[in-house]
Every structure is written in structure tokens, then in C-alpha cells.
Design a protein around this motif. Sequence first.
Motif, mmCIF file in Angstrom:
data_model
loop_
_atom_site.group_PDB
_atom_site.id
_atom_site.type_symbol
_atom_site.label_atom_id
_atom_site.label_comp_id
_atom_site.label_asym_id
_atom_site.label_seq_id
_atom_site.Cartn_x
_atom_site.Cartn_y
_atom_site.Cartn_z
ATOM 1 N N GLU A 35 5.469 -6.395 -6.362
ATOM 2 C CA GLU A 35 4.300 -5.971 -5.585
ATOM 3 C C GLU A 35 3.014 -6.101 -6.416
ATOM 4 O OE1 GLU A 35 5.774 -3.863 -2.841
ATOM 5 O OE2 GLU A 35 4.001 -2.836 -2.074
ATOM 6 N N GLU A 36 2.049 -6.817 -5.809
ATOM 7 C CA GLU A 36 0.794 -7.140 -6.514
ATOM 8 C C GLU A 36 0.122 -5.895 -7.119
ATOM 9 O OE1 GLU A 36 -1.763 -9.895 -7.909
ATOM 10 O OE2 GLU A 36 -0.007 -10.336 -6.695
ATOM 11 N N SER A 37 0.006 -4.824 -6.288
ATOM 12 C CA SER A 37 -0.723 -3.636 -6.752
ATOM 13 C C SER A 37 0.013 -2.993 -7.937
ATOM 14 C CB SER A 37 -0.872 -2.629 -5.617
ATOM 15 O OG SER A 37 0.408 -2.225 -5.191
ATOM 16 N N PHE A 38 1.344 -3.069 -7.921
ATOM 17 C CA PHE A 38 2.117 -2.465 -9.018
ATOM 18 C C PHE A 38 1.951 -3.284 -10.307
ATOM 19 C CE2 PHE A 38 6.089 -1.761 -11.397
ATOM 20 C CZ PHE A 38 5.908 -0.414 -11.649
ATOM 21 N N LEU A 39 1.979 -4.614 -10.153
ATOM 22 C CA LEU A 39 1.812 -5.472 -11.335
ATOM 23 C C LEU A 39 0.465 -5.188 -11.991
ATOM 24 C CD1 LEU A 39 3.141 -8.904 -9.961
ATOM 25 C CD2 LEU A 39 4.360 -7.204 -11.299
ATOM 26 N N LYS A 40 -0.543 -4.981 -11.122
ATOM 27 C CA LYS A 40 -1.897 -4.707 -11.648
ATOM 28 C C LYS A 40 -1.922 -3.385 -12.398
ATOM 29 C CE LYS A 40 -5.359 -7.121 -9.057
ATOM 30 N NZ LYS A 40 -5.649 -7.253 -7.653
ATOM 31 N N THR A 41 -1.242 -2.380 -11.832
ATOM 32 C CA THR A 41 -1.222 -1.055 -12.481
ATOM 33 C C THR A 41 -0.629 -1.172 -13.880
ATOM 34 O OG1 THR A 41 -0.905 -0.034 -10.350
ATOM 35 C CG2 THR A 41 -0.326 1.301 -12.245
ATOM 36 N N ILE A 42 0.511 -1.874 -13.981
ATOM 37 C CA ILE A 42 1.184 -1.978 -15.288
ATOM 38 C C ILE A 42 0.297 -2.750 -16.268
ATOM 39 C CG2 ILE A 42 3.239 -2.910 -16.479
ATOM 40 C CD1 ILE A 42 3.738 -0.388 -14.723
#
Length: 489
Positions: free
Chosen positions: A199-206
Motif C-alpha cells: 500500500e502506497e501510503s504505508f510505504l511512504k510512512t515507513i
Amino acid sequence: MEEQTTILVVDDEKVIRDGCTLLLQPEGYRVVTAANGREALDLMRDQPVNVVLCDLKMPVMGALEVLKEAGALYPEVPIIIITGHGTVADAVECMKQGAYDFVTKPFRVDHLTLAVKRALEKQHLERQTRRLQEEQAKNLYTLAMEQSRLLTIVNCMADGVLVTNRVGEVVLCNPTFKQLMGLSGSLPQPGPLEAYLGEESFLKTIEELCATAETGPAKCLSQELCRGRVHLRAMSAPVFGPDEKVLGTVTVFHDVTAFKELDAMKNDFVNMVSHELRSPMTAIKLQHEVILDGLAGEVTQKQRELLSRAQAKIQGLLELINESLDIAKIEAGHRHLELVPLQLGEVLREVAQLLEAKAADQKVVLRLAVPPDLPPVRADRRSMEEVFVNLVSNAINYSPGGGEVTIAGLSHGDYAEVRISDTGIGIEPEEIPKIFDKFYRVKNPKARQIIGTGLGLAIVKGIVEAHRGTVEVESRLGEGSTFRVLLPR
Ligand code: ADP
């Protein structure tokens, strides 16, 4: 109290034993003596000895046998061999068998004391090394135990856990995580995050957490993820090393599907009840109006009074119903927003016009300060009207003793700001975080007469956030409040 260092002198010649005692005692050592190897071993069994000075050749038991027995029983006690010049070769043989050193007779004072000192030093170093080795082994054991315990906890958790290293590769995930993500079989570890959760938003968070500066307060980012019918709340935080640099991240995934379903059921129920109530309420209100207008016969003053009061209550109920339906729609994301370039100035002027009479009724002066060049924002017109009607109505309502309400528009680059300020009763600082909650109303004696549902600000927040904007408030009790709405252009 520190124990005195004990030197055992073993020699069949009394003169040597006495000589050694005379030499070593002034150095602060306790000296004990034995006439042969057997006596020496008996003595060592009864009391602790630090160093043994042992004659090479003795009747009953010589140095080689002492070395053999004492070496096995007291390996930490250094044995120094006393030897004559002619027997140096035998002394060397003793060294091979484990003796620490040898001194030749007749010995010089400094030779003897130096040999003893070195032996003691060696003993001290060996003890220290052994202690450090024991400590290290203990630490390694504790560490391994801790690691195994942590791994068991992580593997038993009902929440999903995902751990990454500092470059965002997955280094650990528990069985619940795999189950939540529908992953099976073995996955590479370390492995690319996308293979676990793309998931794009999760990758960004990490990515953001891995780039956390070494200093500063640790952040914990929360987000909702949707995997088919499963709703997850993910809490991610950076992991810092002892040097305060980021080592990686940890994310815990909590399954909130059941709560979501309950919430949806509750919303459906509220919607159903509200819909069922709205039509009869509207009918009752209209019938009251017919009576109040005198269309059903003459109405006495007392009847008019009672009906008017009932009318106000019905109006309040209708507002509650409409607002409940509204907030349920916003929360479910079902409210349709028609985003068009919107001139906020126009909307604000219309809102001011709509509420002019209400302001005049309450002796509130309504001011509008909107610059003609306020840039348009992309927004839904009806929703924006609702936001500002709510905020300006509140500003007028919560100025019960009259006062001033100002509606101002400002432009900040990518954002347009609308400020609604009043000189009303104000809000206590500890109440401020709660006023945007559904049904929350501040218990202020000055606001007791003011009718409301506690839903207005929740609707405002919901609409503004659906436009990717923010709403915040500054207030001083007894002096007034300013609500600031920021909307992206
Ligand atoms: P209500 O229907 O009670 O006005 P809102 O959600 O609009 O519900 O507001 C929540 C609470 O916030 C109000 O009950 C009031 O106590 C406080 N509040 C809102 N606006 C103002 C204001 N301009 N001045 C003082 N208090 C306010």
C-alpha cells in the motif's frame, strides 16, 4: 576488610623457611610454612593460599608431585620453584608441568619479592579475566533468553507485527501479520516491503520514519488500511539504536473490522430512526403553523404561547435529526462533494446576509472583511455554506450579551483562510480539544439558554477535512473565540 595475601613456603630446610619468612613478612604478606609437599597440601586444604614457594627436592613429597596434586586441586594458585644452581634443568621441567616461575638458591631479596609480586599479579589478572568471561557468558545467556522471550511474545500476539531495518526491508513479521495479509509460504528476510504490504501510503510512512533525524522526539504514525473487507489500524514507530540513530521501524496492525461493522450498524440504525422521525415531525410542525396562522379557528394568547414553545422544541428536534443524518453521511464517506472552483467571498457574503437578522435580534454587529481578490478554492458550495453558517451561527449564539462577529477572508499561497471571530463567552482551554466531538456541549452557565445539538462543529470538521483542510480554534474565556478554517486552493 581485605584479606591478607598468604604465601606458603615449602622447604625441608628450616633456614630457608625462616629466611623466606623474614624477607616476605616486611612486604606485608602473611607467611605460612611446610617442611614437605604432603604438609603443604594438608595446609592448603585447611586455609586459602595465594602463592606457593616450593623447594624442588624434598623428602616425603617433592615439587613435581606437589605441582601435580595442587595444580589439579587449586589451578589458580601459582607455584614458584625454589632450586639450587645444579638443578635448574629440573626446575625447567617443573615449569613444563605448570610451575609459574623458579628462583635459584641462594636468592636475592629483590628476586624473590619480584617473583612473588609477578605471580600475584598473574593470579589477579587471571581472576579478572575469568570474572569477565563469566559475566560475558551470563550476558549472552540473558540476551538470548530475552530474544527468545520477545520472539515468543511477538509470535503469540493477536495483532500483526512487522519490523523493518533502516533501509525499509522487512526483517521480521509474526504469524498474525501473515494471516491478516493473506500471505503464505516463506518470504525473503530481509525482503522488500512491497512483497509484504504494497500500500502506497504505508510505504511512504515507513520511508518517512526511516528518514527520521537522529535527535528529536520519537514519532508514532497511525493510519487506517483497508484489505478487502478487513480494516486495520496501523501504528508505526522508528526504532533507535544506542547512538540515537534510526535502526528501523516497528508497525503493529490492529484489526478494527468488527468496530467498523458495529459503527456502520449504528449509523444505519440512527439513519433509519432519523428518517422515520423526520416526516411526522415536519407534519406536526406544519400543522402547528396552520393553527398559529389562525387557519383552524381563533387562537387565544395562552394557546399561541404554548404552541410557539412546542414549535421551538420541534424545530430543535428537526435540527438534531437533520444533523445526525448529516454527520452519519460524512462519517460513512457517503456525502457527495461536487468540487468546483468556488469564490469563498460570495459564499461568505451570502452567509452574512442569511444570518443578518439573527445577529440583529441578538444585538450582535456582524462584520464582513473579505478582500475582493480572495482566490477561489476547489470546494463543494453547499458544504461550504453549511460550514460557515454553523460557525457564524455559533459566534452569534455564544455572544448572548451582544457584541461583534467578524468574518474575514485571507489568502496564504496555496491556502485560503476564513476567520470567524467573536467577542462572546469564549471557551476554557481544557474544553477546546473536546468541542469538535459529536454531541459535546460545554457546560457554561452563560450558555445554558442556548439551544444546540453538539453536532455543528463535528459536521464542520468532517466537511473541512473531506476537503483536505483544517479547522482550529483560539479562545479566551470571557473574551471571545476565533475559528480558523484553512482550505487548499
Ligand atoms: P452546539 O449545537 O452546542 O452549538 P457545536 O458542535 O456547534 O454544538 O459546538 C459545540 C460546543 O462548542 C458548544 O456547545 C459550545 O459550548 C462551544 N462553542 C462553539 N462555538 C463557540 C463560540 N463561538 N464561542 C463559545 N463557545 C463555542
